[in-house]
Design an enzyme around this catalytic site. Structure first.
Site, PDB file in Angstrom:
ATOM      1  N   MET A   2      -0.276 -27.564  28.998  1.00  0.00           N
ATOM      2  CA  MET A   2      -1.246 -28.058  29.984  1.00  0.00           C
ATOM      3  C   MET A   2      -1.634 -26.983  31.008  1.00  0.00           C
ATOM      4  O   MET A   2      -1.789 -27.265  32.193  1.00  0.00           O
ATOM      5  CB  MET A   2      -0.699 -29.306  30.682  1.00  0.00           C
ATOM      6  CG  MET A   2      -0.391 -30.452  29.730  1.00  0.00           C
ATOM      7  SD  MET A   2      -1.822 -31.001  28.752  1.00  0.00           S
ATOM      8  CE  MET A   2      -2.704 -31.972  29.971  1.00  0.00           C
ATOM      9  N   LYS A   3      -1.774 -25.762  30.544  1.00  0.00           N
ATOM     10  CA  LYS A   3      -2.218 -24.669  31.416  1.00  0.00           C
ATOM     11  C   LYS A   3      -3.353 -23.911  30.727  1.00  0.00           C
ATOM     12  O   LYS A   3      -3.362 -23.791  29.496  1.00  0.00           O
ATOM     13  CB  LYS A   3      -1.073 -23.672  31.668  1.00  0.00           C
ATOM     14  CG  LYS A   3       0.036 -24.200  32.555  1.00  0.00           C
ATOM     15  CD  LYS A   3      -0.351 -24.173  34.026  1.00  0.00           C
ATOM     16  CE  LYS A   3       0.784 -24.644  34.921  1.00  0.00           C
ATOM     17  NZ  LYS A   3       1.222 -26.028  34.660  1.00  0.00           N
TER      18      LYS A   3
ATOM     19  N   ARG B 283      -1.755 -16.382  39.837  1.00  0.00           N
ATOM     20  CA  ARG B 283      -2.029 -16.914  38.504  1.00  0.00           C
ATOM     21  C   ARG B 283      -2.145 -15.775  37.482  1.00  0.00           C
ATOM     22  O   ARG B 283      -1.705 -15.894  36.337  1.00  0.00           O
ATOM     23  CB  ARG B 283      -3.327 -17.720  38.591  1.00  0.00           C
ATOM     24  CG  ARG B 283      -3.608 -18.596  37.422  1.00  0.00           C
ATOM     25  CD  ARG B 283      -2.632 -19.737  37.323  1.00  0.00           C
ATOM     26  NE  ARG B 283      -2.950 -20.479  36.131  1.00  0.00           N
ATOM     27  CZ  ARG B 283      -2.914 -21.785  36.008  1.00  0.00           C
ATOM     28  NH1 ARG B 283      -2.515 -22.528  37.027  1.00  0.00           N
ATOM     29  NH2 ARG B 283      -3.231 -22.377  34.894  1.00  0.00           N
TER      30      ARG B 283
ATOM     31  N   THR C  39       5.528 -33.743  20.411  1.00  0.00           N
ATOM     32  CA  THR C  39       5.479 -34.401  19.091  1.00  0.00           C
ATOM     33  C   THR C  39       4.610 -33.606  18.109  1.00  0.00           C
ATOM     34  O   THR C  39       4.840 -33.643  16.896  1.00  0.00           O
ATOM     35  CB  THR C  39       4.987 -35.863  19.173  1.00  0.00           C
ATOM     36  OG1 THR C  39       3.638 -35.886  19.639  1.00  0.00           O
ATOM     37  CG2 THR C  39       5.870 -36.698  20.079  1.00  0.00           C
TER      38      THR C  39
ATOM     39  N   THR D 293      -4.900 -27.780  20.624  1.00  0.00           N
ATOM     40  CA  THR D 293      -5.285 -29.127  20.202  1.00  0.00           C
ATOM     41  C   THR D 293      -5.587 -29.958  21.438  1.00  0.00           C
ATOM     42  O   THR D 293      -4.851 -29.949  22.418  1.00  0.00           O
ATOM     43  CB  THR D 293      -4.215 -29.771  19.292  1.00  0.00           C
ATOM     44  OG1 THR D 293      -4.669 -31.088  18.963  1.00  0.00           O
ATOM     45  CG2 THR D 293      -2.842 -29.837  19.931  1.00  0.00           C
ATOM     46  N   HIS D 294      -6.721 -30.669  21.361  1.00  0.00           N
ATOM     47  CA  HIS D 294      -7.215 -31.418  22.523  1.00  0.00           C
ATOM     48  C   HIS D 294      -7.473 -32.875  22.122  1.00  0.00           C
ATOM     49  O   HIS D 294      -8.060 -33.119  21.068  1.00  0.00           O
ATOM     50  CB  HIS D 294      -8.510 -30.773  23.036  1.00  0.00           C
ATOM     51  CG  HIS D 294      -9.072 -31.481  24.215  1.00  0.00           C
ATOM     52  ND1 HIS D 294      -8.523 -31.367  25.480  1.00  0.00           N
ATOM     53  CD2 HIS D 294     -10.107 -32.342  24.335  1.00  0.00           C
ATOM     54  CE1 HIS D 294      -9.200 -32.122  26.320  1.00  0.00           C
ATOM     55  NE2 HIS D 294     -10.172 -32.725  25.644  1.00  0.00           N
TER      56      HIS D 294
ATOM     57  N   ASP E 198     -10.864 -19.864  24.020  1.00  0.00           N
ATOM     58  CA  ASP E 198     -11.619 -18.767  24.635  1.00  0.00           C
ATOM     59  C   ASP E 198     -11.441 -18.856  26.151  1.00  0.00           C
ATOM     60  O   ASP E 198     -10.537 -19.531  26.631  1.00  0.00           O
ATOM     61  CB  ASP E 198     -13.094 -18.792  24.184  1.00  0.00           C
ATOM     62  CG  ASP E 198     -13.858 -19.983  24.729  1.00  0.00           C
ATOM     63  OD1 ASP E 198     -13.274 -20.772  25.526  1.00  0.00           O
ATOM     64  OD2 ASP E 198     -15.042 -20.134  24.385  1.00  0.00           O
TER      65      ASP E 198
ATOM     66  N   VAL F 117      -4.900 -20.490  29.890  1.00  0.00           N
ATOM     67  CA  VAL F 117      -4.472 -19.081  29.852  1.00  0.00           C
ATOM     68  C   VAL F 117      -5.603 -18.201  30.388  1.00  0.00           C
ATOM     69  O   VAL F 117      -6.771 -18.593  30.387  1.00  0.00           O
ATOM     70  CB  VAL F 117      -4.043 -18.639  28.434  1.00  0.00           C
ATOM     71  CG1 VAL F 117      -2.803 -19.402  27.991  1.00  0.00           C
ATOM     72  CG2 VAL F 117      -5.182 -18.782  27.433  1.00  0.00           C
TER      73      VAL F 117
HETATM   74  C1  GAR Z   1      -1.626 -34.009  22.840  1.00  0.00           C
HETATM   75  O1  GAR Z   1      -2.351 -35.196  22.670  1.00  0.00           O
HETATM   76  C2  GAR Z   1      -2.564 -32.863  23.192  1.00  0.00           C
HETATM   77  O2  GAR Z   1      -3.810 -32.978  22.618  1.00  0.00           O
HETATM   78  C3  GAR Z   1      -2.664 -33.038  24.683  1.00  0.00           C
HETATM   79  O3  GAR Z   1      -1.357 -33.328  25.086  1.00  0.00           O
HETATM   80  C4  GAR Z   1      -0.719 -34.079  24.057  1.00  0.00           C
HETATM   81  C5  GAR Z   1       0.630 -33.454  23.814  1.00  0.00           C
HETATM   82  O4  GAR Z   1       1.435 -34.285  23.049  1.00  0.00           O
HETATM   83  N1  GAR Z   1      -3.191 -31.865  25.280  1.00  0.00           N
HETATM   84  C6  GAR Z   1      -4.069 -31.882  26.279  1.00  0.00           C
HETATM   85  O5  GAR Z   1      -4.443 -32.886  26.835  1.00  0.00           O
HETATM   86  C7  GAR Z   1      -4.560 -30.513  26.700  1.00  0.00           C
HETATM   87  N2  GAR Z   1      -5.749 -30.644  27.480  1.00  0.00           N
HETATM   88  P1  GAR Z   1       2.836 -33.786  22.503  1.00  0.00           P
HETATM   89  O6  GAR Z   1       3.540 -33.067  23.663  1.00  0.00           O
HETATM   90  O7  GAR Z   1       3.560 -35.026  22.123  1.00  0.00           O
HETATM   91  O8  GAR Z   1       2.594 -32.881  21.342  1.00  0.00           O
END
Ligand code: GAR
Length: 212
Positions: free
Chosen positions: A101-102, A76, A22, A119-120, A152, A104
């Site tokens: 969710m990996k 990896r 999204t 984005t977290h 980083d 790098v």
């Molecule tokens: C987002 O909230 C993002 O911050 C999170 O996954 C979601 C993805 O949503 N990321 C993490 O948790 C990374 N540690 P989306 O696939 O709907 O954009």
């Protein structure tokens, strides 16, 4: 480090996703709404798995996609090098990890450090890692939110670009809280990516200066 993308052409962005995408969609929509003014265009979308809505969104938008699965590589480090190679084929000015969710590794950061944004779903440095929403809820935090930061070599430790705050409600479960965070997050990510692309930026230690 200074990396203002050239103002002569829109910045090229590769977006990495692992799930529903999204945040990717928010970027696609913002660019489609103002293709000339946004200052960037998405040139490809990569993922670490097949069969995710994020890739479908990219295909619907007519974008090339690629998949780098960890299980397809012997280590990896090999996976990381393959991901770096796949991304570099699209010559991005910025890489946006939008729900990727990996973590790098070295090779990726050697090529794209200082221009990879993540984005977290928490207010870093609190609650890094894969369960930022769940961890904030379990801790009893009263506010949480989202953080857009440069990547980083740590886990969600890179220089912070912008944050958005979301109140935790007594009745929240992880899904409800995450949904409210994502509403703020999508807006924030679009704003940050657009500003980085249009205005350029400098990273000095932990400080990010946009458009100065
Ligand atoms: C987002 O909230 C993002 O911050 C999170 O996954 C979601 C993805 O949503 N990321 C993490 O948790 C990374 N540690 P989306 O696939 O709907 O954009």
């Amino acid at each position: 480090m200074a990396s203002p993308p050239s103002s002569a052409r829109p910045a090229r962005i590769v977006v990495l996703v692992s799930g529903s995408g999204t945040n990717l969609q928010a970027l696609l929509d913002a660019i489609a709404a103002d293709p000339d003014g946004f200052g960037a265009r998405i040139v490809a979308v990569g993922a670490d798995r097949d069969d995710i809505t994020g890739l479908e969104r990219a295909t619907r938008a007519g974008l090339p996609t690629f998949v780098c699965k960890v299980t397809d590589y012997g280590s990896r480090a090999e996976w990381d090098a393959a991901l770096a190679e796949a991304v570099s084929a699209y010559e991005p000015d910025l890489v946006v990890s939008a729900g990727f969710m990996k973590i790098v590794g070295q090779e990726f950061l050697a090529r794209f450090g200082g221009r990879t944004v993540n984005t977290h779903p928490a207010l870093l440095p609190s609650f890094p890692g894969a369960h930022g929403v769940r961890d904030a809820l379990a801790y009893g935090a009263k506010v949480t939110g989202c953080t857009v930061h440069f990547v980083d070599d740590g886990v969600d430790t890179g220089p912070i670009i912008a944050q958005g705050v979301v109140e935790v409600r007594d009745e929240d479960d992880e899904a409800a809280l995450h949904e409210r965070i994502k509403e703020v997050e999508r807006t924030l990510l679009v704003e940050v990516v657009g500003r980085l692309a249009r205005d350029g930026y400098r990273i000095e230690g932990r400080k990010v200066h946009v458009g100065e």
